[in-house]
Design an enzyme around this catalytic site. Structure first.
Site, PDB file in Angstrom:
ATOM      1  CG  LEU A 152      -0.663   0.343   2.573  1.00  0.00           C
ATOM      2  CD1 LEU A 152      -0.099   1.471   3.109  1.00  0.00           C
ATOM      3  CD2 LEU A 152      -1.658  -0.288   3.509  1.00  0.00           C
ATOM      4  CB  CYS A 262       8.439   2.741   2.052  1.00  0.00           C
ATOM      5  SG  CYS A 262       7.143   2.550   3.402  1.00  0.00           S
ATOM      6  CE  LYS A 265      11.234   1.038   6.028  1.00  0.00           C
ATOM      7  NZ  LYS A 265      10.913  -0.318   6.284  1.00  0.00           N
ATOM      8  CE  LYS A 325       2.504   9.072  -0.833  1.00  0.00           C
ATOM      9  NZ  LYS A 325       2.307   7.844  -1.348  1.00  0.00           N
TER      10      LYS A 325
HETATM   11  C1  UGA Z   1       5.901   3.145  -1.493  1.00  0.00           C
HETATM   12  C2  UGA Z   1       5.406   2.187  -2.567  1.00  0.00           C
HETATM   13  O1  UGA Z   1       4.753   2.975  -3.593  1.00  0.00           O
HETATM   14  C3  UGA Z   1       4.249   1.156  -2.075  1.00  0.00           C
HETATM   15  O2  UGA Z   1       3.875   0.251  -2.978  1.00  0.00           O
HETATM   16  C4  UGA Z   1       4.981   0.508  -0.764  1.00  0.00           C
HETATM   17  O3  UGA Z   1       3.996  -0.195  -0.354  1.00  0.00           O
HETATM   18  C5  UGA Z   1       5.178   1.438   0.385  1.00  0.00           C
HETATM   19  O4  UGA Z   1       6.322   2.145  -0.233  1.00  0.00           O
HETATM   20  C6  UGA Z   1       5.948   0.897   1.286  1.00  0.00           C
HETATM   21  O5  UGA Z   1       6.883   0.096   1.212  1.00  0.00           O
HETATM   22  O6  UGA Z   1       5.429   0.625   2.484  1.00  0.00           O
HETATM   23  P1  UGA Z   1       5.019   5.466  -0.229  1.00  0.00           P
HETATM   24  O7  UGA Z   1       6.044   5.412   0.628  1.00  0.00           O
HETATM   25  O8  UGA Z   1       3.599   5.714   0.145  1.00  0.00           O
HETATM   26  O9  UGA Z   1       4.859   3.868  -1.121  1.00  0.00           O
HETATM   27  O10 UGA Z   1       5.270   6.356  -1.457  1.00  0.00           O
HETATM   28  P2  UGA Z   1       5.090   6.458  -3.157  1.00  0.00           P
HETATM   29  O11 UGA Z   1       3.987   6.980  -3.501  1.00  0.00           O
HETATM   30  O12 UGA Z   1       6.067   5.167  -3.547  1.00  0.00           O
HETATM   31  O13 UGA Z   1       6.126   7.831  -3.441  1.00  0.00           O
HETATM   32  C7  UGA Z   1       7.515   7.740  -2.867  1.00  0.00           C
HETATM   33  C8  UGA Z   1       8.313   8.975  -3.156  1.00  0.00           C
HETATM   34  O14 UGA Z   1       8.280   8.887  -4.511  1.00  0.00           O
HETATM   35  C9  UGA Z   1       7.612  10.240  -2.767  1.00  0.00           C
HETATM   36  O15 UGA Z   1       8.419  11.172  -2.214  1.00  0.00           O
HETATM   37  C10 UGA Z   1       7.063  10.841  -4.164  1.00  0.00           C
HETATM   38  O16 UGA Z   1       7.001  12.322  -4.260  1.00  0.00           O
HETATM   39  C11 UGA Z   1       8.038  10.361  -5.111  1.00  0.00           C
HETATM   40  N1  UGA Z   1       7.906  10.163  -6.589  1.00  0.00           N
HETATM   41  C12 UGA Z   1       7.130   9.236  -6.928  1.00  0.00           C
HETATM   42  C13 UGA Z   1       8.714  10.707  -7.681  1.00  0.00           C
HETATM   43  O17 UGA Z   1       9.562  11.840  -7.153  1.00  0.00           O
HETATM   44  N2  UGA Z   1       8.369  10.704  -8.760  1.00  0.00           N
HETATM   45  C14 UGA Z   1       7.359   9.762  -9.216  1.00  0.00           C
HETATM   46  O18 UGA Z   1       7.139   9.747 -10.385  1.00  0.00           O
HETATM   47  C15 UGA Z   1       6.549   9.157  -8.217  1.00  0.00           C
END
Ligand code: UGA
Length: 434
Positions: A152, A262, A265, A325
């Site tokens: 998630l 997530c 780390k 985010k």
């Molecule tokens: C992430 C994964 O997407 C989930 O599938 C996973 O379950 C979760 O980690 C976890 O391990 O518990 P999350 O940490 O909620 O989810 O955040 P993301 O939506 O993946 O975004 C991560 C970062 O990437 C954010 O800082 C976002 O701004 C950045 N991002 C995302 C970008 O810089 N560019 C993008 O195109 C997408």
């Protein structure tokens, strides 16, 4: 079925509420009494769209409650989910102390066969160690550890829990698999695919997914550097390559890079484990992904300082966004705060506005409104792409700031619109002029 969920922060609270929605009787366990009290009153301890209504619905229906007392779940639950945090330790490896605390608390209380389903993200090879310890603490009881990683996303926790892309079940026995299929019978009946596998593969699937997502982001950020150098537009480039179904447009948004509790780390923990297992090629690869990510934060901070010929001391800087985010109040490893920290360290007077996240600390001033943040600012940085910021009319703020200079670290604002209102707009990776 009776389902216990141990650890009730972002992951556990959403999982517990989701399990209740699937029709199970659920008890959530947490060591933090204040969190348990809030959850028992049907409220959420985190900002997460849709979570509070679900908690309220099922604490009221009687299907969901929370406790600090392990003895209430030990022999009651058919499945015990482990949803505690596995933060980064000083060495870069995952800190499994919370997982081990669960084993030590629960193990001695078990007297009936049960399935322990790990959802927390752990280094490959963890589950067999947990199994051995359960066998010591509850000899002959029939405790089976399996792994069911969680995918998630924060800000979409409820949606991802109720309608996941896939369910991964890593188990040793057909009986454990069958019990987990019953737990997930609602989404399985709705067509969600199940990947049944061995435990090591299940542990690895989770970190591989996060590492691949991080790789996509770092790849597009490296291409942003190329666009900047060669005179291209990384957003159009991402759109164009994203049309190729093999590539896909998601996670190709260039900018400040990834943060949160997530991705950063998890990839570090994967690199550490790869080194332990002598898989240098993976550790090195991930090292590059991480270096590109760090570079983006540094570059944006340097761009900001560069606006003042290298001396940003005493200048008021307005930062839009603090959460890692949009859609969350979580600031763990926030790229926005990392840039803000660097600017504060260089002597800037940093003001931050975020619609949800609270920023504590002596380095910044949290503004109560966008107006307060921007008033007399000599530079504006857009660092977390909340939809609210896209809706701003740049003309409304032109007279409020001291300098109409905007660094859009997320490449999400309408550059032409801001320029028409008299702003200088800097977007790394969008050097092309049409
Ligand atoms: C992430 C994964 O997407 C989930 O599938 C996973 O379950 C979760 O980690 C976890 O391990 O518990 P999350 O940490 O909620 O989810 O955040 P993301 O939506 O993946 O975004 C991560 C970062 O990437 C954010 O800082 C976002 O701004 C950045 N991002 C995302 C970008 O810089 N560019 C993008 O195109 C997408």
């Amino acid at each position: 079925m009776n389902v216990a969920v141990i650890g009730t922060n972002y992951l556990g609270a959403a999982h517990a509420a989701g399990m209740a929605e699937f029709g199970h009787s659920v008890i959530g366990v947490d060591v933090v009494p204040e969190r348990v009290a809030v959850l028992n009153s049907g409220r959420s301890t985190v900002f997460e769209e849709g979570l509070e209504p679900l908690l309220a619905k099922h604490t009221a229906s009687g299907r969901l409650r929370f406790t600090t007392d392990y003895s209430e779940i030990a022999d009651w639950a058919d499945v015990h989910f482990i949803c505690v945090g596995t933060p980064q330790s000083d060495s870069g490896a995952a800190d499994l102390s919370q997982v081990w605390a669960v084993v030590e608390h629960l193990g001695p209380l078990l007297t009936k066969p049960t399935v322990i389903a790990g959802k927390s993200t752990v280094p490959v090879g963890t589950a067999p160690h947990l199994q051995s310890r359960f066998d010591e603490l509850a000899p002959g009881v029939g405790v089976e550890v399996m792994w069911n990683p969680e995918f998630l996303r924060e800000a979409f926790a409820v949606k991802d829990t109720l309608t996941p892309d896939r369910i991964v079940l890593g188990a040793r026995s057909a009986a454990a698999l069958e019990r987990m299929r019953q737990v997930y019978s609602v989404p399985i009946a709705a067509g969600v695919p199940v990947v049944a596998c061995d435990i090591a593969t299940a542990e690895l699937i989770k970190v591989a997914a996060n590492a691949f997502l991080a790789t996509k982001i770092s790849f597009i950020n490296a291409m942003a550097q190329m666009c900047q150098a060669a005179g291209g537009d990384v957003t159009l480039l991402a759109d164009a390559i994203g049309h190729d179904k093999r590539i896909g447009r998601e996670f190709l948004n260039a900018g400040l890079g990834f943060g949160g509790g997530c991705l950063p780390k998890d990839i570090r923990a994967l690199a550490t484990r790869a080194r332990e297992l002598d898989v240098a090629v993976l550790a090195d690869f991930i090292g590059d992904v991480e270096a590109i990510n760090e570079g983006q934060r540094r570059e944006v901070a340097e761009l900001a300082v560069g606006q003042f010929d290298g001396d940003i001391g005493g200048r008021k800087v307005a930062v839009l966004g603090a959460a890692f985010k949009p859609g969350t109040d979580d600031t763990r490893s926030s790229p926005a705060l990392s840039v803000a920290d660097r600017l504060a360290a260089a002597g800037a007077d940093v003001w931050i506005f975020d619609p949800q996240a609270q920023v504590a600390g002596p380095n910044f001033t949290q503004a109560a409104s966008i107006e307060e943040c921007l008033r007399d600012a000599e530079l504006v940085l857009h660092l977390t792409e909340w939809p609210l910021f896209r809706q701003l009319d740049p003309a409304d703020y032109a007279d409020l700031v001291r300098n109409k200079v905007l660094i859009d670290g997320r490449l999400k604002l309408d550059r032409e619109r801001w320029q028409r209102a008299g702003w200088k707009v800097i977007q790394l990776g969008r050097a092309a002029t049409l």
